[in-house]
Design a protein around this motif. Sequence first.
Motif, PDB file in Angstrom:
ATOM      1  N   MET A 283       0.770  -1.092   0.153  1.00 10.74           N
ATOM      2  CA  MET A 283       0.068  -0.105   0.058  1.00 10.74           C
ATOM      3  C   MET A 283       0.816   1.271   0.001  1.00 10.74           C
ATOM      4  SD  MET A 283      -3.076  -1.269   0.063  1.00 10.74           S
ATOM      5  CE  MET A 283      -3.980  -0.175   0.790  1.00 10.74           C
ATOM      6  N   GLN A 284       0.185   2.462  -0.388  1.00  8.01           N
ATOM      7  CA  GLN A 284       1.191   3.820  -0.311  1.00  8.01           C
ATOM      8  C   GLN A 284       0.049   4.875   0.163  1.00  8.01           C
ATOM      9  OE1 GLN A 284       2.238   4.823  -4.316  1.00  8.01           O
ATOM     10  NE2 GLN A 284       0.328   4.442  -5.263  1.00  8.01           N
ATOM     11  N   GLU A 285       0.479   5.830   0.776  1.00  9.79           N
ATOM     12  CA  GLU A 285      -0.337   6.900   1.147  1.00  9.79           C
ATOM     13  C   GLU A 285      -0.229   7.808  -0.165  1.00  9.79           C
ATOM     14  OE1 GLU A 285       0.133   7.469   5.747  1.00  9.79           O
ATOM     15  OE2 GLU A 285       1.866   8.410   4.395  1.00  9.79           O
ATOM     16  N   THR A 286      -1.447   8.561  -0.439  1.00 13.73           N
ATOM     17  CA  THR A 286      -1.681   9.245  -1.691  1.00 13.73           C
ATOM     18  C   THR A 286      -2.294  10.808  -1.114  1.00 13.73           C
ATOM     19  OG1 THR A 286      -3.699   8.457  -2.170  1.00 13.73           O
ATOM     20  CG2 THR A 286      -1.690   7.471  -3.314  1.00 13.73           C
ATOM     21  N   PRO A 287      -2.212  11.727  -2.035  1.00 16.23           N
ATOM     22  CA  PRO A 287      -3.011  12.959  -1.576  1.00 16.23           C
ATOM     23  C   PRO A 287      -4.623  12.741  -1.747  1.00 16.23           C
ATOM     24  CG  PRO A 287      -1.335  13.427  -3.176  1.00 16.23           C
ATOM     25  CD  PRO A 287      -1.402  12.104  -3.118  1.00 16.23           C
ATOM     26  N   GLY A 288      -5.241  13.444  -0.790  1.00  8.73           N
ATOM     27  CA  GLY A 288      -6.566  13.180  -0.816  1.00  8.73           C
ATOM     28  C   GLY A 288      -7.543  13.051   0.595  1.00  8.73           C
ATOM     29  N   VAL A 289      -8.417  12.946   0.499  1.00  9.22           N
ATOM     30  CA  VAL A 289      -9.312  12.805   1.937  1.00  9.22           C
ATOM     31  C   VAL A 289      -8.811  11.423   2.534  1.00  9.22           C
ATOM     32  CG1 VAL A 289     -11.857  12.554   3.066  1.00  9.22           C
ATOM     33  CG2 VAL A 289     -11.273  13.975   1.053  1.00  9.22           C
ATOM     34  N   ALA A 290      -8.527  11.613   3.941  1.00 14.70           N
ATOM     35  CA  ALA A 290      -8.214  10.399   4.709  1.00 14.70           C
ATOM     36  C   ALA A 290      -9.147   9.412   4.705  1.00 14.70           C
ATOM     37  CB  ALA A 290      -7.598  10.962   5.896  1.00 14.70           C
ATOM     38  N   ASN A 291      -8.643   7.997   4.338  1.00 15.95           N
ATOM     39  CA  ASN A 291      -9.433   6.910   4.651  1.00 15.95           C
ATOM     40  C   ASN A 291      -8.996   5.906   5.687  1.00 15.95           C
ATOM     41  OD1 ASN A 291      -7.434   5.774   3.373  1.00 15.95           O
ATOM     42  ND2 ASN A 291      -8.579   5.304   1.442  1.00 15.95           N
ATOM     43  N   SER A 292      -8.034   6.343   6.431  1.00 16.53           N
ATOM     44  CA  SER A 292      -7.439   5.517   7.246  1.00 16.53           C
ATOM     45  C   SER A 292      -7.102   6.366   8.534  1.00 16.53           C
ATOM     46  CB  SER A 292      -6.462   4.744   6.888  1.00 16.53           C
ATOM     47  OG  SER A 292      -5.297   5.781   6.426  1.00 16.53           O
ATOM     48  N   GLU A 293      -7.034   5.683   9.879  1.00 18.07           N
ATOM     49  CA  GLU A 293      -7.023   6.520  11.027  1.00 18.07           C
ATOM     50  C   GLU A 293      -6.531   5.450  12.205  1.00 18.07           C
ATOM     51  OE1 GLU A 293      -9.872   8.416  14.446  1.00 18.07           O
ATOM     52  OE2 GLU A 293     -10.004   9.163  12.472  1.00 18.07           O
ATOM     53  N   THR A 294      -5.425   5.818  12.977  1.00 19.42           N
ATOM     54  CA  THR A 294      -5.033   5.150  13.899  1.00 19.42           C
ATOM     55  C   THR A 294      -4.356   5.877  15.155  1.00 19.42           C
ATOM     56  OG1 THR A 294      -3.792   3.678  12.266  1.00 19.42           O
ATOM     57  CG2 THR A 294      -3.273   3.420  14.449  1.00 19.42           C
ATOM     58  N   PHE A 295      -4.966   5.565  16.300  1.00 18.68           N
ATOM     59  CA  PHE A 295      -4.298   6.165  17.509  1.00 18.68           C
ATOM     60  C   PHE A 295      -3.114   5.301  17.916  1.00 18.68           C
ATOM     61  CE2 PHE A 295      -3.929   5.926  22.112  1.00 18.68           C
ATOM     62  CZ  PHE A 295      -4.082   7.217  22.462  1.00 18.68           C
ATOM     63  N   ILE A 296      -1.998   6.254  18.302  1.00 19.39           N
ATOM     64  CA  ILE A 296      -0.724   5.654  18.396  1.00 19.39           C
ATOM     65  C   ILE A 296       0.054   6.218  19.700  1.00 19.39           C
ATOM     66  CG2 ILE A 296       1.725   5.392  17.779  1.00 19.39           C
ATOM     67  CD1 ILE A 296       0.566   5.954  14.866  1.00 19.39           C
ATOM     68  N   GLU A 297       0.282   5.417  20.572  1.00 18.55           N
ATOM     69  CA  GLU A 297       0.599   6.021  21.713  1.00 18.55           C
ATOM     70  C   GLU A 297       1.912   5.211  22.315  1.00 18.55           C
ATOM     71  OE1 GLU A 297      -1.450   5.685  25.427  1.00 18.55           O
ATOM     72  OE2 GLU A 297      -2.595   4.118  24.703  1.00 18.55           O
ATOM     73  N   LEU A 298       3.143   5.775  23.061  1.00 24.37           N
ATOM     74  CA  LEU A 298       4.478   5.047  23.392  1.00 24.37           C
ATOM     75  C   LEU A 298       3.897   4.634  24.838  1.00 24.37           C
ATOM     76  CD1 LEU A 298       7.388   4.011  23.279  1.00 24.37           C
ATOM     77  CD2 LEU A 298       7.812   6.475  24.186  1.00 24.37           C
ATOM     78  N   ILE A 299       3.862   3.188  25.242  1.00 18.03           N
ATOM     79  CA  ILE A 299       4.002   2.812  26.473  1.00 18.03           C
ATOM     80  C   ILE A 299       4.985   2.228  27.239  1.00 18.03           C
ATOM     81  CG2 ILE A 299       1.506   2.136  25.905  1.00 18.03           C
ATOM     82  CD1 ILE A 299       2.163  -0.818  25.560  1.00 18.03           C
ATOM     83  N   GLU A 300       6.057   2.124  26.636  1.00 18.65           N
ATOM     84  CA  GLU A 300       7.296   1.401  27.153  1.00 18.65           C
ATOM     85  C   GLU A 300       8.612   1.912  26.502  1.00 18.65           C
ATOM     86  OE1 GLU A 300       8.977  -2.472  29.144  1.00 18.65           O
ATOM     87  OE2 GLU A 300       7.369  -2.740  27.839  1.00 18.65           O
ATOM     88  N   VAL A 301       9.400   2.346  27.126  1.00 17.04           N
ATOM     89  CA  VAL A 301      10.820   2.418  26.449  1.00 17.04           C
ATOM     90  C   VAL A 301      11.509   0.960  26.961  1.00 17.04           C
ATOM     91  CG1 VAL A 301      13.132   3.358  26.238  1.00 17.04           C
ATOM     92  CG2 VAL A 301      11.096   4.711  26.722  1.00 17.04           C
ATOM     93  N   ILE A 302      11.719   0.339  25.744  1.00 13.00           N
ATOM     94  CA  ILE A 302      12.548  -1.268  26.084  1.00 13.00           C
ATOM     95  C   ILE A 302      13.749  -1.432  25.678  1.00 13.00           C
ATOM     96  CG2 ILE A 302      10.018  -2.224  25.896  1.00 13.00           C
ATOM     97  CD1 ILE A 302      10.918  -3.115  23.091  1.00 13.00           C
ATOM     98  N   ALA A 303      14.510  -0.549  24.944  1.00 16.66           N
ATOM     99  CA  ALA A 303      15.837  -0.511  24.709  1.00 16.66           C
ATOM    100  C   ALA A 303      16.446   0.792  24.694  1.00 16.66           C
ATOM    101  CB  ALA A 303      16.191  -1.360  23.370  1.00 16.66           C
ATOM    102  N   ALA A 304      17.475   1.155  25.350  1.00 16.39           N
ATOM    103  CA  ALA A 304      17.861   2.339  25.049  1.00 16.39           C
ATOM    104  C   ALA A 304      18.860   2.490  23.961  1.00 16.39           C
ATOM    105  CB  ALA A 304      18.831   2.775  26.665  1.00 16.39           C
ATOM    106  N   ALA A 305      19.407   3.862  23.657  1.00 16.85           N
ATOM    107  CA  ALA A 305      19.841   4.051  22.455  1.00 16.85           C
ATOM    108  C   ALA A 305      21.448   3.314  22.550  1.00 16.85           C
ATOM    109  CB  ALA A 305      20.321   5.463  22.433  1.00 16.85           C
TER     110      ALA A 305
END
Length: 334
Positions: free
Chosen positions: A208-230
Amino acid sequence: MNKRRSASAGPAPLPLRNGVAPSRVHLPPGPWVRLLDFLLERFEHVPPDILRARLARGDIVDDAGLPQTLDSPYQPLRWLWYYREVPAEAPVPFDLPVLFRDDRLVVVDKPHFLASIPGGRYLRETALTRLRAALDLPLLSPIHRLDRDTAGVLLFCADPESRGAYQTLFQSRAVRKEYEAIAPLRADLGLPLVYRSRMQARAGHFTMQETPGVANSETFIELIEVIAAAAPGPRDDACGDAKQACDAAPEGGLGRYRLRPHTGRKHQLRVHMSALGLPIRNDSFYPELQPYAGSDDFSRPLQLLARAIEFTDPYSGRPRRFESRRRLCAGGAV
């Protein structure tokens, strides 16, 4: 040989074979004199010797279960049945535990690398085929699907008459889905956030690819844990009891993310995370398609897990919540 669906087709004259349901092909009006002539044209990607051998063995039958032969005349407006064959299908060495089962629902905890349903290169090594055979449920059918690369909660329906009510829940977005993913950290990205974009299939491609135009997909995203330092290390504690050593964390480190899709576009979570500069660990499709090595590296599963599914049961009216028992590892297996 692929299936063609039609409401006019009768019941299959062949039973399940090791959990595999028979496929069918419709014979339209046409100029063919022999059945073999039609099959050679319809399935031009199949070597002619294979088609001839299947007819010679009686592997292709009509609606009455009568085997067709090399000399069978072409008779249009009927159906033929056969078992699809996939050569050299590699076994997936992971279990498929059942989380819940009643008269209507079967809920499983799908592993990575196991396809949800038969298709393409996968026939026996699919969740549906395994469950039909193991549970002796020939009418079992999927309510929704997970990508082969994604592990986690997957629902099937054991009662054909009940399937529509459960599928309607997904179609009307009345199902709350929660995923987990392991991906790089970005200190400059304000989380949590809701990401929206317009997605469409790439021309002539499965990604799949993202294209210009009205959005047809939506996702809520949050970080819940840092599991590996740099700073890279030989092993990450997030691996728990995994036998393989985890890969070193990338520059910037790794985090565990909770993803809640509001829509259900193909590869949506993978595309959205990649677009944010957070490609999911071990993703061979995004941001760039990696060449297929000819076999799966089972030590490097995509670090994406369908953690939970929640909905109100359309029959009992009671809330349902099913959770995966699997864990993601920053580098190796679940």
